[in-house]
Scaffold this active site. Sequence first.
Site, PDB file in Angstrom:
ATOM      1  N   ALA A 187      -9.087 -19.909   2.754  1.00 40.35           N
ATOM      2  CA  ALA A 187      -9.102 -20.564   4.059  1.00 40.35           C
ATOM      3  C   ALA A 187      -9.172 -19.556   5.197  1.00 40.35           C
ATOM      4  CB  ALA A 187      -7.865 -21.449   4.215  1.00 40.35           C
ATOM      5  N   ASP A 188      -8.765 -18.292   4.923  1.00 36.39           N
ATOM      6  CA  ASP A 188      -8.790 -17.244   5.942  1.00 36.39           C
ATOM      7  C   ASP A 188     -10.054 -16.398   5.887  1.00 36.39           C
ATOM      8  OD1 ASP A 188      -6.319 -17.930   6.940  1.00 36.39           O
ATOM      9  OD2 ASP A 188      -5.221 -16.529   5.654  1.00 36.39           O
ATOM     10  N   SER A 206      -2.131  -0.117   8.142  1.00 40.90           N
ATOM     11  CA  SER A 206      -1.476  -0.880   7.069  1.00 40.90           C
ATOM     12  C   SER A 206      -0.114  -1.402   7.509  1.00 40.90           C
ATOM     13  CB  SER A 206      -1.289   0.008   5.835  1.00 40.90           C
ATOM     14  OG  SER A 206      -2.522   0.399   5.292  1.00 40.90           O
ATOM     15  N   SER A 266       0.809  -1.214   0.000  1.00 45.74           N
ATOM     16  CA  SER A 266       0.000   0.000   0.000  1.00 45.74           C
ATOM     17  C   SER A 266       0.844   1.266   0.000  1.00 45.74           C
ATOM     18  CB  SER A 266      -0.955   0.004   1.199  1.00 45.74           C
ATOM     19  OG  SER A 266      -0.251  -0.151   2.411  1.00 45.74           O
ATOM     20  N   ASP A 301       4.812 -16.040  -4.245  1.00 47.73           N
ATOM     21  CA  ASP A 301       4.325 -14.712  -3.874  1.00 47.73           C
ATOM     22  C   ASP A 301       5.328 -13.598  -4.188  1.00 47.73           C
ATOM     23  OD1 ASP A 301       1.940 -15.668  -2.987  1.00 47.73           O
ATOM     24  OD2 ASP A 301       2.418 -15.565  -0.858  1.00 47.73           O
ATOM     25  N   LYS A 324      -5.638  -2.511  -3.049  1.00 43.58           N
ATOM     26  CA  LYS A 324      -6.854  -3.273  -2.793  1.00 43.58           C
ATOM     27  C   LYS A 324      -8.090  -2.393  -2.888  1.00 43.58           C
ATOM     28  CE  LYS A 324      -4.478  -6.507   0.289  1.00 43.58           C
ATOM     29  NZ  LYS A 324      -4.318  -6.964   1.693  1.00 43.58           N
ATOM     30  N   GLU A 372       5.925  -6.484   7.490  1.00 43.18           N
ATOM     31  CA  GLU A 372       6.126  -7.612   6.597  1.00 43.18           C
ATOM     32  C   GLU A 372       7.473  -7.395   5.910  1.00 43.18           C
ATOM     33  OE1 GLU A 372       4.406  -9.570   2.480  1.00 43.18           O
ATOM     34  OE2 GLU A 372       2.960  -8.760   3.924  1.00 43.18           O
TER      35      GLU A 372
END
Length: 264
Positions: free
Chosen positions: A181-182, A52, A42, A136, A209, A93
């Site tokens: 799954a999340d 974020s 972002s 990823d 997003k 991250e």
Amino acid sequence: MPEAGAAAEATGDATARAHRVVRLLRDVLGDAAVLAACAHGSAVLGGLRPTSDVDVLAVLARPTTGAERRALADALLAVSGARAYEGPARPVELSLVVHAEVRPWRYPPVCEYLYGEWLRDDFEAGLTPAPAPCPDLAPLITMARSGDASLLGPRPSELFDPVPEADLRAAIVAGVPELLADLDGDTRNVLLTLARILTTLRTGRIRSKDAAAAALLPELPAEHRPVLAAALGGRAPRRAGPRGVCRRGDQEGASGLKLPVGFS
């Protein structure tokens, strides 16, 4: 304008914290090991929020040792997220790649190290993942090249080869089952991420997003719009599921876009 001031403050805070992550990384690995670092997510795509992540991709001159990866995990546990040992902070991250492993480009690329708050329990339990192939990295490097925002050293466009569109598509499709799954526990983020995946498959360009969801929203059937609208507005949707962002039937999404298995 208040909103512009808040956005500038959020950007300044995220940038300062990203530089702190880079300093921490250099303290653990040594200056010579860290060739470059850049922002992604972002911070470069737009849509940065007060909550974020601080998204950092660092490029290394050499592989790490197990002891270095463990020391890096301990340092990040202290400064990342709501459970940070030094007090609540933006979640971090951090992705590390060895330059020779990603240039020239090959798929799947190898991630030397990854830290994220979703891995906190494992790190706190003493687990430290080893380097491993990581599809990823394809969208991550694409985002980094698009933003071209250096925190240290050369810009991403100088460091990385362009990711072929076929590899980008393969990578984002590979992550869909894990994403779904999340859905129950992280509904808002999953819905917005699915919107971004859909628009990326359609255009080959990665948007924030929020921008992806806003572009997709008018194309959804009327009965499904409130779910995505709630996610876009920062609210946790009351009812959610993959059907909220794509149609049933022969696995077609908004505007007839063919979806990979698992989207519908």
